[in-house]
Design a protein around this motif. Structure first.
Motif, PDB file in Angstrom:
ATOM      1  N   PRO A  82      -3.813 -10.914  -8.234  1.00  0.00           N
ATOM      2  CA  PRO A  82      -3.587  -9.544  -7.760  1.00  0.00           C
ATOM      3  C   PRO A  82      -4.838  -8.688  -7.891  1.00  0.00           C
ATOM      4  N   HIS A  83      -5.102  -7.911  -6.876  1.00  0.00           N
ATOM      5  CA  HIS A  83      -6.214  -6.962  -6.881  1.00  0.00           C
ATOM      6  C   HIS A  83      -5.655  -5.576  -6.597  1.00  0.00           C
ATOM      7  N   GLN A  84      -6.311  -4.578  -7.159  1.00  0.00           N
ATOM      8  CA  GLN A  84      -5.869  -3.205  -6.976  1.00  0.00           C
ATOM      9  C   GLN A  84      -7.015  -2.388  -6.414  1.00  0.00           C
ATOM     10  N   LEU A  85      -6.753  -1.597  -5.381  1.00  0.00           N
ATOM     11  CA  LEU A  85      -7.747  -0.652  -4.882  1.00  0.00           C
ATOM     12  C   LEU A  85      -7.072   0.703  -4.758  1.00  0.00           C
ATOM     13  N   THR A  86      -7.565   1.650  -5.528  1.00  0.00           N
ATOM     14  CA  THR A  86      -7.051   3.021  -5.452  1.00  0.00           C
ATOM     15  C   THR A  86      -8.226   3.926  -5.153  1.00  0.00           C
ATOM     16  N   ILE A  87      -8.132   4.692  -4.087  1.00  0.00           N
ATOM     17  CA  ILE A  87      -9.152   5.680  -3.772  1.00  0.00           C
ATOM     18  C   ILE A  87      -8.443   7.027  -3.649  1.00  0.00           C
ATOM     19  N   ARG A  88      -8.690   7.879  -4.617  1.00  0.00           N
ATOM     20  CA  ARG A  88      -8.086   9.198  -4.650  1.00  0.00           C
ATOM     21  C   ARG A  88      -8.949  10.047  -5.570  1.00  0.00           C
ATOM     22  N   PRO A  89      -9.384  11.205  -5.172  1.00  0.00           N
ATOM     23  CA  PRO A  89      -9.102  11.778  -3.856  1.00  0.00           C
ATOM     24  C   PRO A  89     -10.075  11.277  -2.789  1.00  0.00           C
ATOM     25  N   CYS A  98       0.827  -1.202   0.000  1.00  0.00           N
ATOM     26  CA  CYS A  98       0.000   0.000   0.000  1.00  0.00           C
ATOM     27  C   CYS A  98       0.860   1.250   0.000  1.00  0.00           C
ATOM     28  N   ALA A  99       0.463   2.205  -0.802  1.00  0.00           N
ATOM     29  CA  ALA A  99       1.109   3.517  -0.812  1.00  0.00           C
ATOM     30  C   ALA A  99       0.078   4.542  -0.350  1.00  0.00           C
ATOM     31  N   PHE A 100       0.377   5.184   0.777  1.00  0.00           N
ATOM     32  CA  PHE A 100      -0.538   6.176   1.335  1.00  0.00           C
ATOM     33  C   PHE A 100      -0.009   7.571   1.033  1.00  0.00           C
ATOM     34  N   GLU A 101      -0.877   8.426   0.536  1.00  0.00           N
ATOM     35  CA  GLU A 101      -0.531   9.821   0.330  1.00  0.00           C
ATOM     36  C   GLU A 101      -1.595  10.667   0.996  1.00  0.00           C
ATOM     37  N   SER A 102      -1.334  11.964   1.104  1.00  0.00           N
ATOM     38  CA  SER A 102      -2.247  12.798   1.888  1.00  0.00           C
ATOM     39  C   SER A 102      -3.649  12.848   1.291  1.00  0.00           C
ATOM     40  N   ASP A 103      -3.752  12.632  -0.028  1.00  0.00           N
ATOM     41  CA  ASP A 103      -5.075  12.766  -0.644  1.00  0.00           C
ATOM     42  C   ASP A 103      -5.696  11.436  -1.050  1.00  0.00           C
ATOM     43  N   GLY A 104      -5.037  10.341  -0.733  1.00  0.00           N
ATOM     44  CA  GLY A 104      -5.607   9.057  -1.127  1.00  0.00           C
ATOM     45  C   GLY A 104      -4.618   7.933  -0.924  1.00  0.00           C
ATOM     46  N   PHE A 105      -4.978   6.760  -1.436  1.00  0.00           N
ATOM     47  CA  PHE A 105      -4.075   5.620  -1.301  1.00  0.00           C
ATOM     48  C   PHE A 105      -4.254   4.680  -2.474  1.00  0.00           C
ATOM     49  N   ALA A 106      -3.233   3.868  -2.684  1.00  0.00           N
ATOM     50  CA  ALA A 106      -3.280   2.823  -3.706  1.00  0.00           C
ATOM     51  C   ALA A 106      -2.756   1.550  -3.062  1.00  0.00           C
ATOM     52  N   CYS A 107      -3.541   0.486  -3.125  1.00  0.00           N
ATOM     53  CA  CYS A 107      -3.138  -0.786  -2.537  1.00  0.00           C
ATOM     54  C   CYS A 107      -3.187  -1.879  -3.584  1.00  0.00           C
ATOM     55  N   ARG A 108      -2.168  -2.694  -3.560  1.00  0.00           N
ATOM     56  CA  ARG A 108      -2.159  -3.886  -4.394  1.00  0.00           C
ATOM     57  C   ARG A 108      -2.113  -5.074  -3.440  1.00  0.00           C
ATOM     58  N   VAL A 109      -3.070  -5.966  -3.594  1.00  0.00           N
ATOM     59  CA  VAL A 109      -3.196  -7.104  -2.695  1.00  0.00           C
ATOM     60  C   VAL A 109      -3.265  -8.376  -3.529  1.00  0.00           C
ATOM     61  N   VAL A 110      -2.422  -9.336  -3.189  1.00  0.00           N
ATOM     62  CA  VAL A 110      -2.497 -10.628  -3.856  1.00  0.00           C
ATOM     63  C   VAL A 110      -3.335 -11.549  -2.987  1.00  0.00           C
ATOM     64  N   SER A 111      -4.402 -12.082  -3.579  1.00  0.00           N
ATOM     65  CA  SER A 111      -5.334 -12.903  -2.815  1.00  0.00           C
ATOM     66  C   SER A 111      -4.728 -14.268  -2.519  1.00  0.00           C
ATOM     67  N   GLU A 112      -5.459 -15.010  -1.685  1.00  0.00           N
ATOM     68  CA  GLU A 112      -5.091 -16.369  -1.317  1.00  0.00           C
ATOM     69  C   GLU A 112      -4.830 -17.236  -2.561  1.00  0.00           C
ATOM     70  N   GLU A 113      -5.595 -16.970  -3.619  1.00  0.00           N
ATOM     71  CA  GLU A 113      -5.458 -17.763  -4.852  1.00  0.00           C
ATOM     72  C   GLU A 113      -4.335 -17.261  -5.752  1.00  0.00           C
ATOM     73  N   GLY A 114      -3.641 -16.201  -5.302  1.00  0.00           N
ATOM     74  CA  GLY A 114      -2.556 -15.669  -6.107  1.00  0.00           C
ATOM     75  C   GLY A 114      -2.993 -14.662  -7.152  1.00  0.00           C
TER      76      GLY A 114
END
Length: 113
Positions: A61-68, A43-59
């Protein structure tokens, strides 16, 4: 690199869905991916939002970016938490002083324009 593989692979966590709640000082985002390992979360957190990359149990990759975000956060106080139940991933975002505190009516800022 190496190896082509099929298609785009993975998906947006927007489609997976997420929940959130808050206190006066923090916002918590709940991502419904069970049994994720801490080393599979980036996860990369910035003052106006964040971007996370998560690899699930099954391998996968999922991406969640919420900005702003609705209000500013303090990246130094943001944490990734894996509850003991391992049923989900929790992002704990510290609200920034001077603009971020108080109740947020929504997690994302309204799109401008």
């Amino acid at each position: 690199g190496g190896g082509g593989g099929r298609g785009g692979g993975g998906g947006s966590l927007d489609k997976l869905g997420y929940a959130w709640d808050q206190t006066d000082a923090h916002v918590q985002v709940y991502i419904p991916l069970p049994n994720v390992r801490r080393e599979d979360v980036d996860c990369a957190f910035e003052s106006d939002g964040f971007a996370c990359r998560v690899v699930s149990e099954e391998g996968v990759p999922h991406q969640l970016t919420i900005r702003p975000l609705f209000g500013p956060i303090a990246p130094a106080t943001c944490k990734v938490r894996l509850p003991r139940s391992r049923s989900q991933l929790v992002l704990r975002l510290g609200k920034a002083e001077g603009g971020g505190e108080g109740a947020w009516p929504t997690l994302r800022a309204a799109a401008r324009g």
